[in-house]
Design a protein around this motif. Sequence first.
Motif, PDB file in Angstrom:
ATOM      1  N   LEU A   1       0.832  -1.200   0.000  1.00  0.00           N
ATOM      2  CA  LEU A   1       0.000   0.000   0.000  1.00  0.00           C
ATOM      3  C   LEU A   1       0.870   1.256   0.000  1.00  0.00           C
ATOM      4  O   LEU A   1       0.578   2.227  -0.721  1.00  0.00           O
ATOM      5  CB  LEU A   1      -0.919   0.000   1.221  1.00  0.00           C
ATOM      6  CG  LEU A   1      -2.057  -1.029   1.223  1.00  0.00           C
ATOM      7  CD1 LEU A   1      -2.730  -1.071   2.593  1.00  0.00           C
ATOM      8  CD2 LEU A   1      -3.097  -0.704   0.149  1.00  0.00           C
ATOM      9  N   ARG A   2       1.907   1.254   0.811  1.00  0.00           N
ATOM     10  CA  ARG A   2       2.791   2.429   0.889  1.00  0.00           C
ATOM     11  C   ARG A   2       3.429   2.732  -0.461  1.00  0.00           C
ATOM     12  O   ARG A   2       3.549   3.888  -0.857  1.00  0.00           O
ATOM     13  CB  ARG A   2       3.870   2.177   1.939  1.00  0.00           C
ATOM     14  CG  ARG A   2       4.924   3.276   2.041  1.00  0.00           C
ATOM     15  CD  ARG A   2       5.950   2.945   3.113  1.00  0.00           C
ATOM     16  NE  ARG A   2       6.639   1.690   2.853  1.00  0.00           N
ATOM     17  CZ  ARG A   2       7.690   1.568   2.034  1.00  0.00           C
ATOM     18  NH1 ARG A   2       8.153   2.643   1.374  1.00  0.00           N
ATOM     19  NH2 ARG A   2       8.286   0.406   1.871  1.00  0.00           N
ATOM     20  N   ARG A   3       3.818   1.681  -1.167  1.00  0.00           N
ATOM     21  CA  ARG A   3       4.451   1.875  -2.470  1.00  0.00           C
ATOM     22  C   ARG A   3       3.437   2.184  -3.569  1.00  0.00           C
ATOM     23  O   ARG A   3       3.823   2.506  -4.693  1.00  0.00           O
ATOM     24  CB  ARG A   3       5.247   0.621  -2.845  1.00  0.00           C
ATOM     25  CG  ARG A   3       6.451   0.352  -1.967  1.00  0.00           C
ATOM     26  CD  ARG A   3       7.247  -0.841  -2.474  1.00  0.00           C
ATOM     27  NE  ARG A   3       8.365  -1.178  -1.615  1.00  0.00           N
ATOM     28  CZ  ARG A   3       9.540  -0.558  -1.613  1.00  0.00           C
ATOM     29  NH1 ARG A   3       9.752   0.439  -2.473  1.00  0.00           N
ATOM     30  NH2 ARG A   3      10.494  -0.927  -0.788  1.00  0.00           N
ATOM     31  N   GLY A   4       2.148   2.057  -3.268  1.00  0.00           N
ATOM     32  CA  GLY A   4       1.141   2.305  -4.287  1.00  0.00           C
ATOM     33  C   GLY A   4       0.952   1.158  -5.252  1.00  0.00           C
ATOM     34  O   GLY A   4       0.247   1.297  -6.262  1.00  0.00           O
ATOM     35  N   ILE A   5       1.558  -0.006  -4.955  1.00  0.00           N
ATOM     36  CA  ILE A   5       1.390  -1.177  -5.822  1.00  0.00           C
ATOM     37  C   ILE A   5       0.006  -1.781  -5.610  1.00  0.00           C
ATOM     38  O   ILE A   5      -0.635  -2.246  -6.549  1.00  0.00           O
ATOM     39  CB  ILE A   5       2.497  -2.209  -5.542  1.00  0.00           C
ATOM     40  CG1 ILE A   5       3.866  -1.633  -5.921  1.00  0.00           C
ATOM     41  CG2 ILE A   5       2.242  -3.500  -6.315  1.00  0.00           C
ATOM     42  CD1 ILE A   5       5.035  -2.513  -5.527  1.00  0.00           C
TER      43      ILE A   5
ATOM     44  N   PRO B   1      -2.136  -1.069 -14.450  1.00  0.00           N
ATOM     45  CA  PRO B   1      -1.869  -2.426 -13.949  1.00  0.00           C
ATOM     46  C   PRO B   1      -0.379  -2.656 -13.748  1.00  0.00           C
ATOM     47  O   PRO B   1       0.433  -2.273 -14.592  1.00  0.00           O
ATOM     48  CB  PRO B   1      -2.426  -3.329 -15.048  1.00  0.00           C
ATOM     49  CG  PRO B   1      -2.406  -2.496 -16.282  1.00  0.00           C
ATOM     50  CD  PRO B   1      -2.615  -1.081 -15.846  1.00  0.00           C
ATOM     51  N   GLU B   2      -0.010  -3.232 -12.623  1.00  0.00           N
ATOM     52  CA  GLU B   2       1.376  -3.645 -12.363  1.00  0.00           C
ATOM     53  C   GLU B   2       1.519  -5.044 -12.938  1.00  0.00           C
ATOM     54  O   GLU B   2       1.219  -6.056 -12.287  1.00  0.00           O
ATOM     55  CB  GLU B   2       1.661  -3.626 -10.872  1.00  0.00           C
ATOM     56  CG  GLU B   2       3.083  -3.963 -10.501  1.00  0.00           C
ATOM     57  CD  GLU B   2       4.080  -2.889 -10.928  1.00  0.00           C
ATOM     58  OE1 GLU B   2       5.258  -3.237 -11.151  1.00  0.00           O
ATOM     59  OE2 GLU B   2       3.691  -1.709 -11.041  1.00  0.00           O
ATOM     60  N   THR B   3       1.998  -5.105 -14.198  1.00  0.00           N
ATOM     61  CA  THR B   3       1.859  -6.337 -14.976  1.00  0.00           C
ATOM     62  C   THR B   3       2.845  -7.426 -14.616  1.00  0.00           C
ATOM     63  O   THR B   3       2.725  -8.551 -15.116  1.00  0.00           O
ATOM     64  CB  THR B   3       1.973  -6.015 -16.472  1.00  0.00           C
ATOM     65  OG1 THR B   3       3.200  -5.330 -16.706  1.00  0.00           O
ATOM     66  CG2 THR B   3       0.805  -5.156 -16.924  1.00  0.00           C
TER      67      THR B   3
ATOM     68  N   GLU C   1       4.334  -5.298 -21.930  1.00  0.00           N
ATOM     69  CA  GLU C   1       3.804  -5.331 -20.570  1.00  0.00           C
ATOM     70  C   GLU C   1       4.891  -5.223 -19.506  1.00  0.00           C
ATOM     71  O   GLU C   1       4.587  -5.041 -18.349  1.00  0.00           O
ATOM     72  CB  GLU C   1       2.990  -6.597 -20.338  1.00  0.00           C
ATOM     73  CG  GLU C   1       1.625  -6.540 -20.958  1.00  0.00           C
ATOM     74  CD  GLU C   1       0.650  -7.414 -20.210  1.00  0.00           C
ATOM     75  OE1 GLU C   1      -0.551  -7.087 -20.218  1.00  0.00           O
ATOM     76  OE2 GLU C   1       1.077  -8.401 -19.608  1.00  0.00           O
ATOM     77  N   SER C   2       6.151  -5.366 -19.856  1.00  0.00           N
ATOM     78  CA  SER C   2       7.185  -5.239 -18.839  1.00  0.00           C
ATOM     79  C   SER C   2       7.341  -3.770 -18.470  1.00  0.00           C
ATOM     80  O   SER C   2       7.145  -2.882 -19.286  1.00  0.00           O
ATOM     81  CB  SER C   2       8.505  -5.798 -19.364  1.00  0.00           C
ATOM     82  OG  SER C   2       8.943  -5.065 -20.477  1.00  0.00           O
ATOM     83  N   ARG C   3       7.714  -3.517 -17.224  1.00  0.00           N
ATOM     84  CA  ARG C   3       7.822  -2.130 -16.808  1.00  0.00           C
ATOM     85  C   ARG C   3       9.114  -1.548 -17.355  1.00  0.00           C
ATOM     86  O   ARG C   3      10.182  -1.927 -16.979  1.00  0.00           O
ATOM     87  CB  ARG C   3       7.801  -2.042 -15.279  1.00  0.00           C
ATOM     88  CG  ARG C   3       6.400  -2.168 -14.714  1.00  0.00           C
ATOM     89  CD  ARG C   3       6.389  -1.897 -13.234  1.00  0.00           C
ATOM     90  NE  ARG C   3       7.247  -2.836 -12.502  1.00  0.00           N
ATOM     91  CZ  ARG C   3       8.428  -2.541 -12.000  1.00  0.00           C
ATOM     92  NH1 ARG C   3       8.911  -1.325 -12.168  1.00  0.00           N
ATOM     93  NH2 ARG C   3       9.133  -3.418 -11.360  1.00  0.00           N
TER      94      ARG C   3
END
Length: 628
Positions: free
Chosen positions: A539-543, A577-579, A626-628
């Motif tokens: 949550l802290r990281r926003g993920i 989305p964090e893919t 899709e990779s960051r």
Amino acid sequence: MTTLQKGSRVARHPHRIAIVGSGPRGMGVLERIAARVAGAAPGEYEIFLVDAVQVGCGRVWRTDQPDWFLMNTVCGEVTMFSGPPDDGPARPGAGPSLAQWWESVDPSCPGPDGYAPRALHGRYMNFTLETVEAALPPGTVHRVVAVAEDLEPVGEGYLLHLSDGRRLPVDRVVLTTGHPTPTLTGLQRELAEFAADRPNLRYIRGDSAADMPLDAIPRDAVVGILGIGLSFYDIMFALTVGRGGKFIENMDGGISYEPSGEEPLMVAGSRSGTPLPARGRNQKAATFSFRPKLFTPPTIRAHAQDGPLDFTRDVLPWLIAEIHLTYFSAILCRSGTGREEAFTADVVASAATGAPDVTAIAARHGLEAPEDAPDLWRLSRPFTGLTFSGPAEFERTLIEAMRLDLEHAERGNVDDPLKTSLDVLRDTRWVIRELVDFGGLNPGSHRTDFLADFAPRSSFLAAGPPRIRVRYALALIESGLLRVVGPDSRFAGDPATGRFVLSSPVVADSEVAADVVIDARIPDPHVRRDPSPLTRNLLRRGIWTEFVNGAGEDAFHTGGVRVTHSPFHPVTSEGRPETGIHVLGLPTEHTRWFTLVGSGRPGPWNEFIRDADAIAARVLSPAEGESR
């Protein structure tokens, strides 16, 4: 870490995947990964299976718990393999069901309609892990016993922080963290705080019964139990059989209880005022698949207004119609008159203009007393509108109701019209999920009609224990070691006496003072009340973010992790989305519904296996871009 280019892995190996949580969801993903990479070269993949308690089965299914903690699904309907066994060895994609494995290791296995201890299911899951490991090159799967505390994005991958100080670099992460222990609120917090100031009292929060400090309860204590669901039966056994007592089957087929003298007095209470009804004696094949004739997503959407659905208006009438159709069809089938096909055709034809009045159609087809069709509200709160002159009158009424339920259950989930119709609640969960997941309901209906009202009633009627457990509860009531306080039970601390007090507003003189209160309800997951370091850091990281249904004053903050549709990437605080991450199971509860499904089922793939396979496919072959 593996370099990604145009959606493909290139030169540098291995491709490293972390699965955090090795309960059924995590093991389901692992089994599908292994099935997909069969024949991979040594060193091509590394999979890290991380669990804080026991790798291969997790905390809830760990193998060192007593055998009196049972599953509530017959073992023939449980599998951790995505395909049935064949002529070859057990392997990912082709392995035995729980029943088949149990029969192979234990001559006393009761067969596919038996109920397995949870510890035995844990052993079966360990067998699944060993089968996966044997199918892959040595060194592919790493068992990691540690708590995952943080997940840090690094380059195109992640750094998983573990409680033992290790930092594990991985390319893809699957989070299947299972049952949380959220911060207490409301009544639970009040009871805990009341006990905290009084050393003679104890409050035991909701959790898996195997993790509760039940052995510390003195034999002369009065124990209040909040909730009379599945966990109640586990607690009941721990405080009786777990203390040396015995259930004895009498010559007349009845059951009595032989106490050891170490049992405390148990006083249980709940909204319904009755233990969960029993599961009907199983008469269905493990591969049975119910096909609704009325309650289908296309039918419901075709008759609903555009936009999010209203559960009470748009969904519930169709579910009730399906239940009634099943009920009356079973009655007609038992009559042997051959009228069920004409009745069903009439009902289906009537559905062209909206949810049909099945009871009226049943009357036209000559069925007597169609007003006796199952009423979910009456069945889930059987004592509504009644008052009792005292505990003795209520207990007589309760025993009569429990015995009647057992008669229905003994007839079976095909032969008994009531039990087969209530099975519709279990068999059509997939329909409800398709309609309500990801904000399919408007916020008010989602919060009030569905989660607060329908979901607990459905769970009460559909999740029942084995028949023998209800018979055991009856024996304890008759022995005087178990008392049910009554409907709409109240639990409170009494400052005047320094003890807990239990009571029912509809049972005169029902007050009972207690030394211990056990919350026998499974905690409701809520991402913002989960104190685990991993959740706090995500949550802290926003993920991770919370799924909010709707906007403005009507918005419903659900408590579930916001994820995409399959393959369930978390949606970050930036709205993307964090893919590289997938979230499956209980952290997403209320974004999705009924995520505690604990296994696949033999036969065609159910959602458990489909979800696992979708994630397995993506962590192995990420789509281009899709990779960051």
